[in-house]
Design a protein around this motif. Structure first.
Motif, PDB file in Angstrom:
ATOM      1  N   THR A  24       9.463   3.819   4.990  1.00 29.30           N
ATOM      2  CA  THR A  24       8.649   4.840   5.074  1.00 29.30           C
ATOM      3  C   THR A  24       9.336   6.163   4.699  1.00 29.30           C
ATOM      4  N   SER A  25       8.518   7.021   3.572  1.00 28.82           N
ATOM      5  CA  SER A  25       9.218   8.033   3.226  1.00 28.82           C
ATOM      6  C   SER A  25       9.608   9.168   4.385  1.00 28.82           C
ATOM      7  N   PHE A  26      10.569   9.860   4.190  1.00 34.04           N
ATOM      8  CA  PHE A  26      10.886  10.992   5.343  1.00 34.04           C
ATOM      9  C   PHE A  26      10.029  11.890   5.451  1.00 34.04           C
ATOM     10  N   MET A  27       9.157  12.023   4.424  1.00 32.86           N
ATOM     11  CA  MET A  27       8.153  12.949   4.252  1.00 32.86           C
ATOM     12  C   MET A  27       7.029  12.544   5.205  1.00 32.86           C
ATOM     13  N   ASP A  28       6.832  11.505   5.560  1.00 36.10           N
ATOM     14  CA  ASP A  28       5.583  10.735   6.406  1.00 36.10           C
ATOM     15  C   ASP A  28       6.089  10.399   7.826  1.00 36.10           C
ATOM     16  N   ARG A  29       5.134  10.689   8.769  1.00 27.62           N
ATOM     17  CA  ARG A  29       5.160  10.148  10.013  1.00 27.62           C
ATOM     18  C   ARG A  29       4.777   8.758  10.085  1.00 27.62           C
ATOM     19  N   ILE A  30       5.150   7.962  11.044  1.00 27.92           N
ATOM     20  CA  ILE A  30       4.958   6.491  11.212  1.00 27.92           C
ATOM     21  C   ILE A  30       4.050   6.333  12.201  1.00 27.92           C
ATOM     22  N   GLY A  31       2.709   6.097  11.951  1.00 28.84           N
ATOM     23  CA  GLY A  31       1.641   5.876  13.079  1.00 28.84           C
ATOM     24  C   GLY A  31       2.287   4.718  13.823  1.00 28.84           C
ATOM     25  N   LEU A  32       2.180   5.022  15.286  1.00 27.94           N
ATOM     26  CA  LEU A  32       2.670   4.029  16.088  1.00 27.94           C
ATOM     27  C   LEU A  32       1.992   2.813  16.039  1.00 27.94           C
ATOM     28  N   TRP A  33       0.456   2.846  16.043  1.00 36.09           N
ATOM     29  CA  TRP A  33      -0.333   1.590  15.957  1.00 36.09           C
ATOM     30  C   TRP A  33       0.197   0.970  14.698  1.00 36.09           C
ATOM     31  N   LEU A  57       0.820  -1.105   0.129  1.00 40.05           N
ATOM     32  CA  LEU A  57       0.123  -0.024  -0.083  1.00 40.05           C
ATOM     33  C   LEU A  57       0.994   1.294  -0.038  1.00 40.05           C
ATOM     34  N   MET A  58       1.800   1.177   0.816  1.00 39.78           N
ATOM     35  CA  MET A  58       2.825   2.508   0.905  1.00 39.78           C
ATOM     36  C   MET A  58       3.603   2.697  -0.568  1.00 39.78           C
ATOM     37  N   LYS A  59       3.907   1.631  -1.337  1.00 41.89           N
ATOM     38  CA  LYS A  59       4.574   1.662  -2.442  1.00 41.89           C
ATOM     39  C   LYS A  59       3.421   2.168  -3.441  1.00 41.89           C
ATOM     40  N   GLU A  60       2.372   1.775  -3.565  1.00 41.79           N
ATOM     41  CA  GLU A  60       1.132   2.388  -4.457  1.00 41.79           C
ATOM     42  C   GLU A  60       1.283   3.889  -4.302  1.00 41.79           C
ATOM     43  N   ARG A  61       1.001   4.067  -2.828  1.00 39.45           N
ATOM     44  CA  ARG A  61       0.988   5.528  -2.579  1.00 39.45           C
ATOM     45  C   ARG A  61       1.886   6.179  -3.265  1.00 39.45           C
ATOM     46  N   ASN A  62       3.201   5.905  -2.916  1.00 39.54           N
ATOM     47  CA  ASN A  62       4.366   6.676  -3.370  1.00 39.54           C
ATOM     48  C   ASN A  62       4.293   6.743  -4.960  1.00 39.54           C
ATOM     49  N   GLU A  63       3.991   5.810  -5.738  1.00 37.51           N
ATOM     50  CA  GLU A  63       3.945   5.792  -7.276  1.00 37.51           C
ATOM     51  C   GLU A  63       2.701   6.745  -7.590  1.00 37.51           C
ATOM     52  N   TYR A  64       1.632   6.857  -6.777  1.00 36.18           N
ATOM     53  CA  TYR A  64       0.542   7.802  -7.033  1.00 36.18           C
ATOM     54  C   TYR A  64       1.070   9.348  -7.108  1.00 36.18           C
ATOM     55  N   GLU A  65       1.856   9.454  -5.814  1.00 38.22           N
ATOM     56  CA  GLU A  65       2.502  10.888  -5.480  1.00 38.22           C
ATOM     57  C   GLU A  65       3.564  11.162  -6.538  1.00 38.22           C
ATOM     58  N   SER A  66       4.338  10.399  -6.999  1.00 43.10           N
ATOM     59  CA  SER A  66       5.706  10.622  -7.518  1.00 43.10           C
ATOM     60  C   SER A  66       5.256  10.592  -9.080  1.00 43.10           C
ATOM     61  N   THR A  67       4.102  10.505  -9.570  1.00 42.57           N
ATOM     62  CA  THR A  67       3.476  10.561 -10.814  1.00 42.57           C
ATOM     63  C   THR A  67       2.512  11.375 -11.088  1.00 42.57           C
ATOM     64  N   SER A  68       2.194  12.141 -10.233  1.00 44.23           N
ATOM     65  CA  SER A  68       0.867  13.336 -10.295  1.00 44.23           C
ATOM     66  C   SER A  68      -0.305  12.369 -10.506  1.00 44.23           C
ATOM     67  N   GLY A  69      -0.568  11.485  -9.918  1.00 46.67           N
ATOM     68  CA  GLY A  69      -1.802  10.753  -9.798  1.00 46.67           C
ATOM     69  C   GLY A  69      -1.942   9.755 -11.210  1.00 46.67           C
ATOM     70  N   TYR A  70      -0.680   9.307 -11.324  1.00 47.43           N
ATOM     71  CA  TYR A  70      -0.394   8.257 -12.695  1.00 47.43           C
ATOM     72  C   TYR A  70      -0.661   8.958 -13.747  1.00 47.43           C
TER      73      TYR A  70
END
Length: 291
Positions: free
Chosen positions: A245-254, A80-93
């Motif tokens: 996890t990207s350095f732009m993102d916080r890691i949710g503790l849960w 899921l994280m990789k898919e989100r990264n791809e979406y953000e890095s390609t301006s929504g694919y």
């Protein structure tokens, strides 16, 4: 019963709840390390029972179910994280995905050579770059500085075996813990090298370690809030989550704790950013101009 170093045993006084490896035999006292849990204990020889290969196989199958469940959860989250990264890095694919990932590098110090091997195998399966070193817990403070200089990690894991010794004092007395003091000293030394908790992310501790001391010393994540045992692979899942996890993102503790085998009773931490960085273009697509 004739025991030797390396035998797998259980304690009769604890209803044979955990399996241990025989570490050392001194007269009628036997030093033990957990087979799956990062626990150090000792027991009288007459309290131990040798575990048969059949019983070990049966218990190992049950333990493997828990390990596989954590692995599946982690892989789902990583996807899921990789898919989100791809979406953000390609301006929504809208553009073709050409980015690459620089995942966080882990320096993993482990007081147990067998656990270290299990951990490095899991790091490799998860795609996390790691430099693993077996160092006896009491020698860790003397070696941590030179290792940090050599490896220059993004993530530091300091683990091995620990235990709360009820007969030595109360829960807040560090003298009641086998190796919490050494783990905490390693964290303090590491923080002298890299003070900011998002520039060097640290996990420290093992079974029943004094969680509060390790966090105060400078760890981002530690064990064990309720002084319970933690699984041998738990530090890997926390370090791997930070690495991916990207350095732009916080890691949710849960989010990070739910993928461990032990959960929040044995593990905890503070808000932390990831360390992975994305870049582009990928090497095979990048062609410098001639001239």
């Amino acid at each position: 019963m004739k025991l030797k170093v390396g035998d797998i045993v259980a304690r009769l006084s604890y209803n044979c709840d955990l399996l241990f490896r025989v570490q050392k035999i001194s007269g009628d006292t036997v030093e033990l390390v957990g087979e799956e849990m990062r626990l150090w204990a000792d027991a009288p020889l007459n309290d131990l029972v040798l575990i048969s290969e059949e019983e070990r196989t049966k218990r190992r199958e049950k333990a493997l179910e828990k390990e596989l469940n954590s692995y599946r959860l982690f892989r789902q989250d990583a996807k899921l994280m990789k898919e989100r990264n791809e979406y953000e890095s390609t301006s929504g694919y809208e553009a073709e995905a050409t980015f690459f990932e620089m995942r966080g590098r882990v320096l993993h110090l482990d007081g147990d050579p067998l656990y270290l091997r299990k951990c490095t195998d899991l790091y490799e399966r998860l795609g996390v770059p790691v430099y693993g070193v077996h160092v006896p817990e009491k020698e860790m403070p003397a070696q941590i500085g030179s290792l940090l200089e050599m490896v220059q990690p993004d993530i530091l894991v300091v683990t091995g075996h620990d235990a709360f010794l009820k007969g030595k004092g109360d829960e807040n007395d560090l003298r009641s813990y086998r190796h919490t003091k050494q783990f905490a000293e390693c964290v303090r030394i590491a923080r002298k090298h890299v003070a900011h908790r998002d520039e060097l992310v640290i996990f420290a501790g093992a079974c029943q370690s004094h969680f509060e001391t390790l966090i105060r010393a400078g760890a981002n994540f530690a064990s064990s809030p309720e002084r319970v045992n933690i699984h041998a692979l738990d530090p890997v899942y926390i370090a791997a989550r930070v690495s991916l996890t990207s350095f732009m993102d916080r890691i949710g503790l849960w989010d990070v704790l739910r993928n461990t085998i032990t959960g929040e009773k044995g593990l905890g931490g503070i808000e932390t950013r990831g360390v992975m960085r994305r870049g582009m273009p990928t090497k095979q697509e990048y062609q410098p101009e001639e001239g």
